[in-house]
Design an enzyme around this catalytic site. Structure first.
Site, mmCIF file in Angstrom:
data_model
loop_
_atom_site.group_PDB
_atom_site.id
_atom_site.type_symbol
_atom_site.label_atom_id
_atom_site.label_comp_id
_atom_site.label_asym_id
_atom_site.label_seq_id
_atom_site.Cartn_x
_atom_site.Cartn_y
_atom_site.Cartn_z
ATOM 1 N N LYS A 281 3.473 -3.344 -59.739
ATOM 2 C CA LYS A 281 3.182 -2.131 -58.961
ATOM 3 C C LYS A 281 2.965 -0.934 -59.885
ATOM 4 O O LYS A 281 2.094 -0.095 -59.645
ATOM 5 C CB LYS A 281 4.323 -1.830 -57.976
ATOM 6 C CG LYS A 281 4.249 -2.644 -56.705
ATOM 7 C CD LYS A 281 3.261 -2.029 -55.740
ATOM 8 C CE LYS A 281 3.090 -2.682 -54.431
ATOM 9 N NZ LYS A 281 2.479 -3.788 -54.048
ATOM 10 N N LYS B 288 -2.897 -15.353 -55.345
ATOM 11 C CA LYS B 288 -2.453 -15.531 -53.959
ATOM 12 C C LYS B 288 -3.284 -14.708 -52.978
ATOM 13 O O LYS B 288 -3.966 -13.760 -53.384
ATOM 14 C CB LYS B 288 -0.971 -15.170 -53.835
ATOM 15 C CG LYS B 288 -0.669 -13.681 -53.911
ATOM 16 C CD LYS B 288 0.683 -13.367 -53.252
ATOM 17 C CE LYS B 288 0.808 -11.879 -53.012
ATOM 18 N NZ LYS B 288 1.498 -11.504 -51.791
ATOM 19 N N LYS C 195 -2.621 -8.643 -48.957
ATOM 20 C CA LYS C 195 -3.281 -7.412 -48.509
ATOM 21 C C LYS C 195 -3.744 -6.601 -49.704
ATOM 22 O O LYS C 195 -4.879 -6.152 -49.763
ATOM 23 C CB LYS C 195 -2.316 -6.579 -47.660
ATOM 24 C CG LYS C 195 -2.326 -6.989 -46.218
ATOM 25 C CD LYS C 195 -1.100 -6.476 -45.484
ATOM 26 C CE LYS C 195 0.036 -7.457 -45.630
ATOM 27 N NZ LYS C 195 1.272 -7.090 -44.957
HETATM 28 P P1 ADP Z 1 1.282 -8.843 -48.651
HETATM 29 O O1 ADP Z 1 1.620 -9.670 -49.855
HETATM 30 O O2 ADP Z 1 0.087 -9.312 -47.947
HETATM 31 O O3 ADP Z 1 1.299 -7.380 -48.932
HETATM 32 P P2 ADP Z 1 3.977 -8.769 -47.743
HETATM 33 O O4 ADP Z 1 4.282 -8.450 -49.170
HETATM 34 O O5 ADP Z 1 4.393 -7.778 -46.717
HETATM 35 O O6 ADP Z 1 2.447 -9.091 -47.605
HETATM 36 O O7 ADP Z 1 4.608 -10.190 -47.426
HETATM 37 C C1 ADP Z 1 5.259 -10.532 -46.238
HETATM 38 C C2 ADP Z 1 5.699 -11.972 -46.272
HETATM 39 O O8 ADP Z 1 4.581 -12.841 -46.411
HETATM 40 C C3 ADP Z 1 6.620 -12.328 -47.453
HETATM 41 O O9 ADP Z 1 7.566 -13.278 -47.035
HETATM 42 C C4 ADP Z 1 5.701 -12.922 -48.465
HETATM 43 O O10 ADP Z 1 6.342 -13.819 -49.347
HETATM 44 C C5 ADP Z 1 4.739 -13.661 -47.551
HETATM 45 N N1 ADP Z 1 3.441 -13.827 -48.205
HETATM 46 C C6 ADP Z 1 2.528 -12.859 -48.449
HETATM 47 N N2 ADP Z 1 1.442 -13.384 -49.058
HETATM 48 C C7 ADP Z 1 1.693 -14.714 -49.211
HETATM 49 C C8 ADP Z 1 0.965 -15.809 -49.750
HETATM 50 N N3 ADP Z 1 -0.249 -15.646 -50.241
HETATM 51 N N4 ADP Z 1 1.533 -17.026 -49.747
HETATM 52 C C9 ADP Z 1 2.774 -17.215 -49.224
HETATM 53 N N5 ADP Z 1 3.512 -16.235 -48.678
HETATM 54 C C10 ADP Z 1 2.982 -15.006 -48.672
#
Ligand code: ADP
Ligand code: TRP
Length: 332
Positions: free
Chosen positions: A112, A196, A199
């Site tokens: 970050k 991965k 967002k």
């Molecule tokens: P993002 O990564 O899209 O910003 P968040 O950080 O809010 O989303 O993640 C919310 C949940 O979704 C967490 O439990 C995170 O581990 C899971 N998650 C997000 N992206 C992935 C991914 N590509 N594969 C598996 N789990 C994911």
């Protein structure tokens, strides 16, 4: 007694396939067998300075999407993090035992800090402390999250253990990761070659997305010129396509394209068409439910306020115990 489960998602946009297969499908599966808390991490999302309008819209959207995915507010407690101020009180206490060095070494902080060099704020640094407070305020035993959250969860265990040790009371159990199939934590790949789906990565395929847009995104997925030798190892972008297919398609479909790959007869265009249709069959019913729920403000408000009430009762109970062992509660 039922074990406790807790997980959260930041309201920074619509839920994508990574969120669903990394976390939300476990919520739906676990809700009847565990004491479940699922929340919307709106305070966490403040690290990136959303406008008040975007924050509000994000919270409402994620709430509607949780419900559309099948989380039942009558069995699981669904709440908004900022509705439970006990969490931020515990966060303050945990901060006294969280050290600069260990927080600076966290991978998510380093990422970050690189992504937003002009906004390396203290909230970003102490993000894992707030996440630990979220988890241990309800004495959670299991936390269903994707692979990217593994280190944050390890930090939560570290802070919980440190607290228990410092005050010589076993107030908190050690929260463990929960995986859907009992195997590894899930990482849903993006279709842009590497990494991965996320967002912030800008490569999400969303549950709410229009089928035509899903088709476009999948057809644009990065591939190569095809295998030249039988049973050749798949390069990352191709492996990613197969990983996603294993998640949304039936095993015989995956086996068919795997065989085609191994015989050097694969047509990526055909594989992508199949993958897009399988994603759409999965997302369409959820999308319809999101459309039904998301404008029902009265229903969403009722779910949020009932959830907050239940979450506060549980949080208050832990906090009373915490204050007592710390010597903060007045005993005279
Ligand atoms: P993002 O990564 O899209 O910003 P968040 O950080 O809010 O989303 O993640 C919310 C949940 O979704 C967490 O439990 C995170 O581990 C899971 N998650 C997000 N992206 C992935 C991914 N590509 N594969 C598996 N789990 C994911
Ligand atoms: N950090 C998580 C994410 O970005 C969201 C989150 C906040 C969370 N608090 C939590 C997840 C507690 C599980 C448990 O994905």
């Amino acid at each position: 007694m039922k074990k406790t489960v807790l997980s959260g998602i930041r309201p920074t946009g619509n839920l994508h396939l990574g969120n669903y297969f990394g976390a939300v499908r476990s919520f739906v599966k676990m809700q009847h067998d565990y004491n479940c808390f699922f929340f919307i991490a709106d305070i966490h999302s403040l690290t990136t300075h959303p406008t008040p309008e975007n924050l509000q819209a994000g919270v409402k959207q994620v709430l509607a999407e949780y419900l559309a995915c099948g989380i039942d507010p009558d069995v699981a407690t669904i709440y908004i993090q900022s509705d439970v101020p006990e969490v931020t009180e515990l966060y303050t206490y945990l901060n006294m035992n969280a050290y600069l060095g260990e927080l600076e070494r966290t991978t998510s902080f380093k990422d970050k800090a690189r992504q937003q060099p002009d906004n390396v704020n203290a909230g970003l640094l102490t993000y894992p402390v707030l996440m630990a407070a979220d988890i241990i305020i309800h004495k959670a035993n299991f936390v269903p999250v994707g692979k990217d959250q593994e280190q944050n969860l390890e930090m939560a265990r570290k802070f919980a253990k440190r607290f228990n040790h410092m005050y010589n009371h076993r107030v908190f159990p050690m929260p463990k990761p929960y995986t859907f199939d009992g195997k590894d934590m899930v990482k849903v790949p993006g279709l842009d070659g590497s990494g991965k789906m996320g967002k912030s990565e800008g490569n999400g395929i969303y549950l709410y997305e229009d089928p035509a847009d899903i088709r476009k995104k999948v057809m644009r997925a990065v591939t190569d010129s095809g295998p030249t030798q039988p049973n050749q190892k798949k390069p990352e972008p191709i492996e990613n396509l197969f990983t996603l297919m294993k998640i949304v398609s039936s095993p015989d479909v995956v086996a068919f394209f795997d065989e085609q790959y191994n015989n050097c007869a694969i047509r990526y265009g055909d594989m992508k068409k199949q993958l897009a249709e399988d994603i759409i069959s999965f997302t369409s019913p959820i999308r319809e439910r999101i459309l039904e729920i998301r404008d029902n403000d009265a229903y969403l408000a009722k779910v949020a306020s009932e959830g907050a009430e239940r979450a506060r009762v549980s949080a208050r109970k832990t906090l009373d115990e915490v204050r007592k062992v710390m010597g903060i509660k007045r005993l005279f």
